[in-house]
Design a protein around this motif. Structure first.
Motif, PDB file in Angstrom:
ATOM      1  N   UNK A 108       0.833  -1.207   0.000  1.00  0.00           N
ATOM      2  CA  UNK A 108       0.000   0.000   0.000  1.00  0.00           C
ATOM      3  C   UNK A 108       0.867   1.257   0.000  1.00  0.00           C
ATOM      4  N   UNK A 109       1.898   1.258   0.836  1.00  0.00           N
ATOM      5  CA  UNK A 109       2.791   2.411   0.911  1.00  0.00           C
ATOM      6  C   UNK A 109       3.485   2.639  -0.433  1.00  0.00           C
ATOM      7  N   UNK A 110       3.910   1.562  -1.059  1.00  0.00           N
ATOM      8  CA  UNK A 110       4.639   1.668  -2.330  1.00  0.00           C
ATOM      9  C   UNK A 110       3.753   2.171  -3.457  1.00  0.00           C
ATOM     10  N   UNK A 111       2.460   1.831  -3.398  1.00  0.00           N
ATOM     11  CA  UNK A 111       1.537   2.218  -4.475  1.00  0.00           C
ATOM     12  C   UNK A 111       0.712   3.447  -4.116  1.00  0.00           C
ATOM     13  N   UNK A 112       0.990   4.042  -2.955  1.00  0.00           N
ATOM     14  CA  UNK A 112       0.245   5.220  -2.492  1.00  0.00           C
ATOM     15  C   UNK A 112      -1.238   4.934  -2.303  1.00  0.00           C
ATOM     16  N   UNK A 113      -1.553   3.752  -1.794  1.00  0.00           N
ATOM     17  CA  UNK A 113      -2.942   3.470  -1.452  1.00  0.00           C
ATOM     18  C   UNK A 113      -3.449   2.174  -2.031  1.00  0.00           C
ATOM     19  N   UNK A 114      -4.112   2.243  -3.191  1.00  0.00           N
ATOM     20  CA  UNK A 114      -4.750   1.066  -3.779  1.00  0.00           C
ATOM     21  C   UNK A 114      -3.703   0.179  -4.441  1.00  0.00           C
ATOM     22  N   UNK A 115      -3.667  -1.064  -4.035  1.00  0.00           N
ATOM     23  CA  UNK A 115      -2.758  -2.041  -4.626  1.00  0.00           C
ATOM     24  C   UNK A 115      -3.454  -3.394  -4.600  1.00  0.00           C
ATOM     25  N   UNK A 116      -3.635  -3.979  -5.763  1.00  0.00           N
ATOM     26  CA  UNK A 116      -4.261  -5.299  -5.813  1.00  0.00           C
ATOM     27  C   UNK A 116      -3.409  -6.321  -5.090  1.00  0.00           C
ATOM     28  N   UNK A 117      -2.104  -6.134  -5.132  1.00  0.00           N
ATOM     29  CA  UNK A 117      -1.215  -7.033  -4.400  1.00  0.00           C
ATOM     30  C   UNK A 117      -1.482  -6.947  -2.902  1.00  0.00           C
ATOM     31  N   UNK A 118      -1.765  -5.752  -2.399  1.00  0.00           N
ATOM     32  CA  UNK A 118      -2.023  -5.610  -0.967  1.00  0.00           C
ATOM     33  C   UNK A 118      -3.257  -6.394  -0.562  1.00  0.00           C
ATOM     34  N   UNK A 119      -4.293  -6.384  -1.390  1.00  0.00           N
ATOM     35  CA  UNK A 119      -5.507  -7.145  -1.079  1.00  0.00           C
ATOM     36  C   UNK A 119      -5.212  -8.637  -1.006  1.00  0.00           C
ATOM     37  N   UNK A 120      -4.430  -9.132  -1.962  1.00  0.00           N
ATOM     38  CA  UNK A 120      -4.072 -10.554  -1.974  1.00  0.00           C
ATOM     39  C   UNK A 120      -3.238 -10.915  -0.754  1.00  0.00           C
ATOM     40  N   UNK A 121      -2.310 -10.036  -0.387  1.00  0.00           N
ATOM     41  CA  UNK A 121      -1.455 -10.303   0.778  1.00  0.00           C
ATOM     42  C   UNK A 121      -2.243 -10.263   2.080  1.00  0.00           C
ATOM     43  N   UNK A 122      -3.153  -9.300   2.204  1.00  0.00           N
ATOM     44  CA  UNK A 122      -4.011  -9.273   3.389  1.00  0.00           C
ATOM     45  C   UNK A 122      -4.817 -10.569   3.481  1.00  0.00           C
ATOM     46  N   UNK A 123      -5.319 -11.023   2.343  1.00  0.00           N
ATOM     47  CA  UNK A 123      -6.115 -12.247   2.325  1.00  0.00           C
ATOM     48  C   UNK A 123      -5.278 -13.465   2.709  1.00  0.00           C
ATOM     49  N   UNK A 124      -4.026 -13.499   2.247  1.00  0.00           N
ATOM     50  CA  UNK A 124      -3.132 -14.590   2.651  1.00  0.00           C
ATOM     51  C   UNK A 124      -2.918 -14.577   4.155  1.00  0.00           C
ATOM     52  N   UNK A 125      -2.773 -13.371   4.732  1.00  0.00           N
ATOM     53  CA  UNK A 125      -2.631 -13.265   6.178  1.00  0.00           C
ATOM     54  C   UNK A 125      -3.850 -13.780   6.900  1.00  0.00           C
ATOM     55  N   UNK A 126      -5.036 -13.381   6.442  1.00  0.00           N
ATOM     56  CA  UNK A 126      -6.290 -13.847   7.055  1.00  0.00           C
ATOM     57  C   UNK A 126      -6.408 -15.362   6.933  1.00  0.00           C
ATOM     58  N   UNK A 127      -5.915 -15.917   5.829  1.00  0.00           N
ATOM     59  CA  UNK A 127      -5.990 -17.358   5.608  1.00  0.00           C
ATOM     60  C   UNK A 127      -5.104 -18.139   6.565  1.00  0.00           C
ATOM     61  N   UNK A 128      -4.154 -17.463   7.189  1.00  0.00           N
ATOM     62  CA  UNK A 128      -3.293 -18.111   8.183  1.00  0.00           C
ATOM     63  C   UNK A 128      -3.859 -17.900   9.593  1.00  0.00           C
ATOM     64  N   UNK A 129      -4.333 -16.672   9.860  1.00  0.00           N
ATOM     65  CA  UNK A 129      -4.999 -16.388  11.138  1.00  0.00           C
ATOM     66  C   UNK A 129      -5.878 -15.157  10.977  1.00  0.00           C
ATOM     67  N   UNK A 130      -7.076 -15.209  11.574  1.00  0.00           N
ATOM     68  CA  UNK A 130      -8.078 -14.191  11.307  1.00  0.00           C
ATOM     69  C   UNK A 130      -7.764 -12.826  11.907  1.00  0.00           C
ATOM     70  N   UNK A 131      -6.781 -12.727  12.801  1.00  0.00           N
ATOM     71  CA  UNK A 131      -6.507 -11.432  13.419  1.00  0.00           C
ATOM     72  C   UNK A 131      -6.146 -10.349  12.409  1.00  0.00           C
ATOM     73  N   UNK A 132      -5.657 -10.745  11.235  1.00  0.00           N
ATOM     74  CA  UNK A 132      -5.286  -9.764  10.210  1.00  0.00           C
ATOM     75  C   UNK A 132      -6.507  -8.951   9.770  1.00  0.00           C
ATOM     76  N   UNK A 133      -7.704  -9.483   9.995  1.00  0.00           N
ATOM     77  CA  UNK A 133      -8.925  -8.746   9.669  1.00  0.00           C
ATOM     78  C   UNK A 133      -9.027  -7.424  10.425  1.00  0.00           C
ATOM     79  N   UNK A 134      -8.353  -7.323  11.557  1.00  0.00           N
ATOM     80  CA  UNK A 134      -8.406  -6.083  12.334  1.00  0.00           C
ATOM     81  C   UNK A 134      -7.827  -4.906  11.557  1.00  0.00           C
TER      82      UNK A 134
END
Length: 338
Positions: A108-134
């Motif tokens: 997100x920082x590298x793309x100044x906000x919207x980054x499709x990669x960031x969404x995928x990475x957040x989802x990978x984090x949630x897929x390991x443990x739900x706390x990333x949803x915070x």
């Protein structure tokens, strides 16, 4: 278990109880199981988690390099006894989830906000443990501010698609069982392990009223952040951000959020969820430990107070078992940061 072909989440369990983590956890720890000769090569597993620890530090440093945080605060990242234990001795999945989460923030920082990669990475984090949803309410705020409703919808679809791909074997055979067990928001926590609410007593801790109160407090804090505090970071009003999100300006990409705004929004989104968490277990310290230097920076406390808050947090997480005093100390430190 999964290695034998079982795909019904209700039938999957380990030495510590039923499987309650999403599919990303299963695939990562299955790979780790094979890598370590069926779990027998503990030293190799520790080397893997040491690499995760170092990679997390590298990503966090890259995030902070883009901000205006004073470099002196970086020293706090390497002096925690508890965090060393969480990463290299205990091998918790929380650490893997947070590596994905920090990588998402860096995207997100590298793309100044919207980054499709960031969404995928957040989802990978949630897929390991739900706390990333915070972190997702803050991320959604940034996505909305940068690209409006279309950007948020696109990011949500990426998150959902990533989850579906990872969980495909389970969703194809027993979808209801997977969703109920992997994303069980009503799961009861064990009072034995709580670090943050020892002082309220077992009966209050286990009550539905207490759980509902914490949820209400969490939602109230997110509302205050989203409607009052986060918009100020860009010298906007909440209403102007909402309007531009519904009908984005053509030059939206030229006035995107700064690195400091992105980090402050996502980190505070995560932090209020931690403050209001129904329970914090010892490994949950990794959910926000690497954020503490930046949270201290934006709290604008007196240097002596900042040191006192950090020491109080570190003290509380190193008291085992937790006591009424240690949990009260942790709450006081969290409130000061808020």
């Amino acid at each position: 278990g999964v290695l034998d072909g079982e795909r019904n989440y209700m039938h999957l369990k380990g030495d510590t109880g039923p499987l309650v983590y999403p599919a990303g956890f299963v695939w990562i720890y299955q790979a780790l199981f094979h890598l370590t000769d069926g779990g027998s090569n503990i030293r190799l597993a520790q080397y893997v988690f040491m690499a995760i620890y170092i990679a997390t530090l590298v990503v966090v440093l890259a995030i902070f390099k883009a901000t205006r945080m004073p470099p002196a605060l970086l020293a706090l990242l390497v002096v925690s006894k508890r965090v060393h234990s969480i990463y290299v001795l205990r091998l918790f999945n929380d650490t893997v989830a947070m590596l994905f989460a920090y990588a998402a923030v860096y995207a997100m920082v590298s793309s100044k906000g919207v980054s499709r990669l960031s969404a995928a990475l957040f989802s990978l984090g949630v897929a390991v443990k739900m706390n990333v949803q915070l972190m997702l309410p803050g991320a959604a705020f940034i996505w909305w501010r940068q690209g409006g409703a279309v950007a948020v919808l696109t990011q949500v679809l990426i998150i959902a698609a990533t989850q579906a791909i990872l969980a495909a074997p389970f969703l194809a055979s027993h979808p209801k069982e997977y969703l109920l067990r992997a994303f069980d928001f009503g799961r009861q926590f064990d009072f034995t392990w709580t670090v943050n609410w020892r002082f309220v007593g077992r009966d209050v801790f286990l009550s539905q009223q207490w759980s509902a109160s914490l949820l209400a407090a969490h939602l109230a804090l997110l509302a205050i952040l989203g409607l009052a505090l986060w918009p100020r970071l860009s010298q906007n009003s909440a209403w102007s951000i909402i309007k531009r999100g519904i009908k984005p300006a053509r030059n939206a990409r030229t006035c995107g959020p700064s690195a400091d705004e992105i980090v402050a929004v996502v980190f505070t989104s995560n932090f209020v969820g931690i403050v209001c968490a129904r329970s914090l277990h010892y490994q949950f310290y990794s959910w926000y430990f690497h954020m503490l230097p930046y949270l201290l920076y934006i709290a604008q406390l007196h240097p002596a107070a900042s040191v006192a808050v950090w020491l109080a947090v570190e003290y509380a997480w190193n008291v085992y078992p937790s006591t009424a005093f240690s949990s009260l100390t942790l709450l006081a430190a969290h409130v000061l940061l808020l």
